[in-house]
Write a protein that holds these residues in place. Structure first.
Motif, PDB file in Angstrom:
ATOM      1  N   GLN A 369       0.831  -1.204   0.000  1.00 18.37           N
ATOM      2  CA  GLN A 369       0.000   0.000   0.000  1.00 18.37           C
ATOM      3  C   GLN A 369       0.868   1.258   0.000  1.00 18.37           C
ATOM      4  O   GLN A 369       0.550   2.247  -0.677  1.00 18.37           O
ATOM      5  CB  GLN A 369      -0.947   0.003   1.201  1.00 18.37           C
ATOM      6  CG  GLN A 369      -2.059  -1.010   1.081  1.00 18.37           C
ATOM      7  CD  GLN A 369      -3.049  -0.980   2.229  1.00 18.37           C
ATOM      8  OE1 GLN A 369      -4.133  -1.500   2.100  1.00 18.37           O
ATOM      9  NE2 GLN A 369      -2.689  -0.370   3.345  1.00 18.37           N
ATOM     10  N   ALA A 370       1.957   1.243   0.743  1.00 19.39           N
ATOM     11  CA  ALA A 370       2.890   2.372   0.713  1.00 19.39           C
ATOM     12  C   ALA A 370       3.508   2.516  -0.674  1.00 19.39           C
ATOM     13  O   ALA A 370       3.723   3.638  -1.173  1.00 19.39           O
ATOM     14  CB  ALA A 370       3.976   2.181   1.778  1.00 19.39           C
ATOM     15  N   PHE A 371       3.792   1.383  -1.311  1.00 24.38           N
ATOM     16  CA  PHE A 371       4.333   1.381  -2.677  1.00 24.38           C
ATOM     17  C   PHE A 371       3.339   2.033  -3.641  1.00 24.38           C
ATOM     18  O   PHE A 371       3.717   2.890  -4.465  1.00 24.38           O
ATOM     19  CB  PHE A 371       4.620  -0.069  -3.081  1.00 24.38           C
ATOM     20  CG  PHE A 371       5.171  -0.235  -4.471  1.00 24.38           C
ATOM     21  CD1 PHE A 371       6.519  -0.068  -4.721  1.00 24.38           C
ATOM     22  CD2 PHE A 371       4.340  -0.588  -5.525  1.00 24.38           C
ATOM     23  CE1 PHE A 371       7.035  -0.239  -6.002  1.00 24.38           C
ATOM     24  CE2 PHE A 371       4.842  -0.763  -6.802  1.00 24.38           C
ATOM     25  CZ  PHE A 371       6.196  -0.591  -7.043  1.00 24.38           C
ATOM     26  N   GLN A 436       0.520  -7.738 -16.900  1.00 23.95           N
ATOM     27  CA  GLN A 436      -0.386  -7.585 -15.772  1.00 23.95           C
ATOM     28  C   GLN A 436      -0.302  -6.167 -15.221  1.00 23.95           C
ATOM     29  O   GLN A 436       0.783  -5.627 -15.029  1.00 23.95           O
ATOM     30  CB  GLN A 436      -0.031  -8.594 -14.667  1.00 23.95           C
ATOM     31  CG  GLN A 436      -0.950  -8.507 -13.454  1.00 23.95           C
ATOM     32  CD  GLN A 436      -0.645  -9.544 -12.385  1.00 23.95           C
ATOM     33  OE1 GLN A 436      -1.448  -9.780 -11.481  1.00 23.95           O
ATOM     34  NE2 GLN A 436       0.513 -10.176 -12.464  1.00 23.95           N
ATOM     35  N   LEU A 437      -1.465  -5.597 -14.970  1.00 21.41           N
ATOM     36  CA  LEU A 437      -1.570  -4.291 -14.328  1.00 21.41           C
ATOM     37  C   LEU A 437      -2.156  -4.499 -12.936  1.00 21.41           C
ATOM     38  O   LEU A 437      -3.212  -5.098 -12.791  1.00 21.41           O
ATOM     39  CB  LEU A 437      -2.466  -3.363 -15.145  1.00 21.41           C
ATOM     40  CG  LEU A 437      -1.899  -2.960 -16.507  1.00 21.41           C
ATOM     41  CD1 LEU A 437      -3.013  -2.448 -17.412  1.00 21.41           C
ATOM     42  CD2 LEU A 437      -0.815  -1.906 -16.353  1.00 21.41           C
ATOM     43  N   VAL A 438      -1.471  -4.015 -11.917  1.00 19.07           N
ATOM     44  CA  VAL A 438      -1.875  -4.185 -10.522  1.00 19.07           C
ATOM     45  C   VAL A 438      -1.977  -2.803  -9.885  1.00 19.07           C
ATOM     46  O   VAL A 438      -1.152  -1.919 -10.153  1.00 19.07           O
ATOM     47  CB  VAL A 438      -0.874  -5.059  -9.743  1.00 19.07           C
ATOM     48  CG1 VAL A 438      -1.359  -5.309  -8.319  1.00 19.07           C
ATOM     49  CG2 VAL A 438      -0.643  -6.385 -10.468  1.00 19.07           C
ATOM     50  N   ALA A 439      -2.977  -2.618  -9.044  1.00 17.07           N
ATOM     51  CA  ALA A 439      -3.161  -1.348  -8.346  1.00 17.07           C
ATOM     52  C   ALA A 439      -3.591  -1.622  -6.908  1.00 17.07           C
ATOM     53  O   ALA A 439      -3.734  -2.779  -6.492  1.00 17.07           O
ATOM     54  CB  ALA A 439      -4.189  -0.482  -9.069  1.00 17.07           C
ATOM     55  N   GLY A 440      -3.828  -0.566  -6.161  1.00 22.75           N
ATOM     56  CA  GLY A 440      -4.280  -0.707  -4.793  1.00 22.75           C
ATOM     57  C   GLY A 440      -5.695  -1.247  -4.726  1.00 22.75           C
ATOM     58  O   GLY A 440      -6.393  -1.368  -5.738  1.00 22.75           O
ATOM     59  N   ARG A 441      -6.124  -1.569  -3.524  1.00 24.52           N
ATOM     60  CA  ARG A 441      -7.442  -2.176  -3.345  1.00 24.52           C
ATOM     61  C   ARG A 441      -8.555  -1.286  -3.910  1.00 24.52           C
ATOM     62  O   ARG A 441      -8.563  -0.078  -3.717  1.00 24.52           O
ATOM     63  CB  ARG A 441      -7.681  -2.449  -1.864  1.00 24.52           C
ATOM     64  CG  ARG A 441      -6.822  -3.589  -1.313  1.00 24.52           C
ATOM     65  CD  ARG A 441      -7.138  -3.867   0.145  1.00 24.52           C
ATOM     66  NE  ARG A 441      -6.830  -2.714   0.989  1.00 24.52           N
ATOM     67  CZ  ARG A 441      -7.146  -2.642   2.277  1.00 24.52           C
ATOM     68  NH1 ARG A 441      -7.794  -3.635   2.852  1.00 24.52           N
ATOM     69  NH2 ARG A 441      -6.815  -1.577   2.982  1.00 24.52           N
TER      70      ARG A 441
END
Length: 471
Positions: A369-371, A436-441
């Motif tokens: 989450q900090a990332f 792949q694309l990844v993001a926060g919740r």
């Protein structure tokens, strides 16, 4: 009316149905005709509802004719995976022992699709117990990758991915506990979205007991399609509330996305062997995002291997205490062999160690989450290798170690409950590649916006006619 309606996107089909340019019956009939044409060659759909679907389409047309209210997927043909409850159908999960146990009620995701107006034309294949990245079982048989029969279509949503890739319906339901949406999408050259934990309600009314905690917090339901915009439409339909899922969160789907953004690009995660084709696909996608206005930084996410190892430790230790006996009693031989090889790489955890592993998840998620506070979007591989050859998990413990390493980008994000989007980037020697694309919740909208920027610059060639081995 053209007989190629099956080629249309879900967004276009839903729009044209609402305008009454095409009837629901014509849409369903076209997709069923395509199913009849290609499914015998790929075995993606293992239960077909031709008569029921046409009857539902006639009722959907009648609703339109009298000016009744319609949902966002009104008349759109979809498929549902055989490991979720659909009233009147056996939730086989690819296991022969469950072939006659019929569900008495729809699972939330099926109920939500129906509520949105979708018409279920069939149920798609999965490996036994949905626990392999290879879709094959003794009950329903093997699903074939329409691009190359020598390669896996992925698992466990291999039937779903192969179906949409070959034109059997524009939208498919899948689920993802360790890459089971994203990996089949990658292998079959289509987009697939793993939503955040809590976005789409999940529950099988037929289940004898609750799943263990690690499985609950890593498993999600989501869509596969041939277009990123269709994933957005499918997600909106699937994410409607259902009180049966205590993990469901009323997080807004819409709102300001803020794209373009700063993107962390990790083409070659440290400490791993990465195929040159995979690394090239990530860097190519990064250049496309830069063209779309994103700021690109090459930086790895925190402790990727530790997160992937955590998935393995929690999942396998819970499986030993839960489904292990069922796998031994009812699993087919490939499932038992793959399960044994996976177990060889997961340490035995006592209660204290298990509690520590669950606690470690919070530490890792806090760091991720900090990332994301610095880099709202992460671009990385789906798998570190091109789609595996069929039954690569049957080659012993060393081969399984290589598979687990390759799947680390899938496992790490799954155990953290994060959203991940698999986006095709094109073909390399006839084999689909993707990123792949990844993001926060609950940041699916950001993933989808970036996915559309990549999609606009990629050439993926779906729907595809299933190809023989000789090609």
């Amino acid at each position: 009316m053209s007989n190629d309606i099956w080629r249309w996107s879900a967004v276009e089909l839903a729009r044209r149905i609402r305008l009454r340019d095409v009837s629901c019956e014509e849409a369903v009939a076209s997709c069923l005709a395509r199913l009849d044409q290609v499914n015998p060659r790929i075995n993606a759909v293992v239960e077909v509802f031709a008569a029921q679907a046409m009857q539902a389409a006639a009722l959907a047309d009648a609703t339109l004719a009298r000016g009744g209210a319609v949902g966002p997927l009104h008349g759109v043909p979809v498929t549902v995976k055989v490991n979720v409850d659909q009233e009147g159908c056996a939730t086989t999960n690819g296991v022969g022992a469950y072939r006659d146990v019929q569900a008495r009620a729809d699972s939330p995701v099926v109920a939500n699709l129906r509520q949105a107006g979708a018409i279920v034309i069939g149920r798609t294949n999965t490996p036994a117990f949905s626990m392999r990245w290879f879709t094959d079982n003794d009950l329903h048989g093997r699903t074939v990758n329409p691009w190359d029969p020598r390669r896996t279509p992925g698992g466990s949503s291999g039937g779903a991915a192969a179906a949409v890739a070959a034109g059997i319906g524009p939208l498919a339901h899948g689920n993802d506990q360790g890459g089971s949406i994203r990996y089949p999408a990658y292998a079959c050259g289509v987009p697939g979205l793993r939503p955040s934990l809590g976005r789409v309600p999940a529950f099988n009314p037929s289940q004898a007991k609750e799943r263990t905690l690690g499985m609950q917090i890593s498993s999600v339901q989501g869509p596969l399609a041939r277009h990123v915009a269709d994933l957005r439409l499918g997600l909106a339909a699937m994410a409607a509330p259902d009180p049966r899922d205590p993990w469901w969160v009323p997080a807004p789907l819409a709102g300001p996305v803020g794209f373009p953004v700063r993107v962390a690009v990790c083409a070659e995660p440290p400490g791993y062997a990465v195929s040159p084709e995979v690394a090239f696909a990530v860097r190519q996608a990064a250049s496309w995002l830069e063209q779309a206005g994103c700021i690109i930084d090459e930086v790895a996410p925190p402790r990727l291997r530790e997160a992937a190892d955590l998935w393995l430790s929690l999942t396998l230790n819970e499986a030993r205490a839960g489904v292990c006996e069922a796998v031994e009693q009812h699993g087919d031989e490939p499932m038992r062999k793959a399960f044994a090889s996976m177990n060889s790489h997961a340490p035995q955890l006592g209660v204290t160690e298990y509690m520590a592993a669950l606690a470690q998840r919070s530490t890792l998620l806090r760091e991720w989450q900090a990332f994301f506070a610095c880099y709202p979007l992460l671009l990385m591989p789906i798998s570190l290798q091109p789609a595996f050859h069929v039954d690569a998990d049957q080659q012993g413990d060393d081969a399984m170690r290589r598979i687990l390493d390759a799947q680390s980008p899938l496992l790490a994000t799954a155990i953290l409950g994060l959203p991940g989007l698999s986006v095709p980037t094109g073909l390399v020697e006839g084999v689909p590649m993707g990123v792949q694309l990844v993001a926060g919740r609950f940041q699916e909208a950001l993933c989808l916006a970036a996915g559309e920027a990549i999609e606009a610059r990629a050439s993926c060639g779906v729907p595809v006619d299933p190809r023989p081995v000789a090609e």
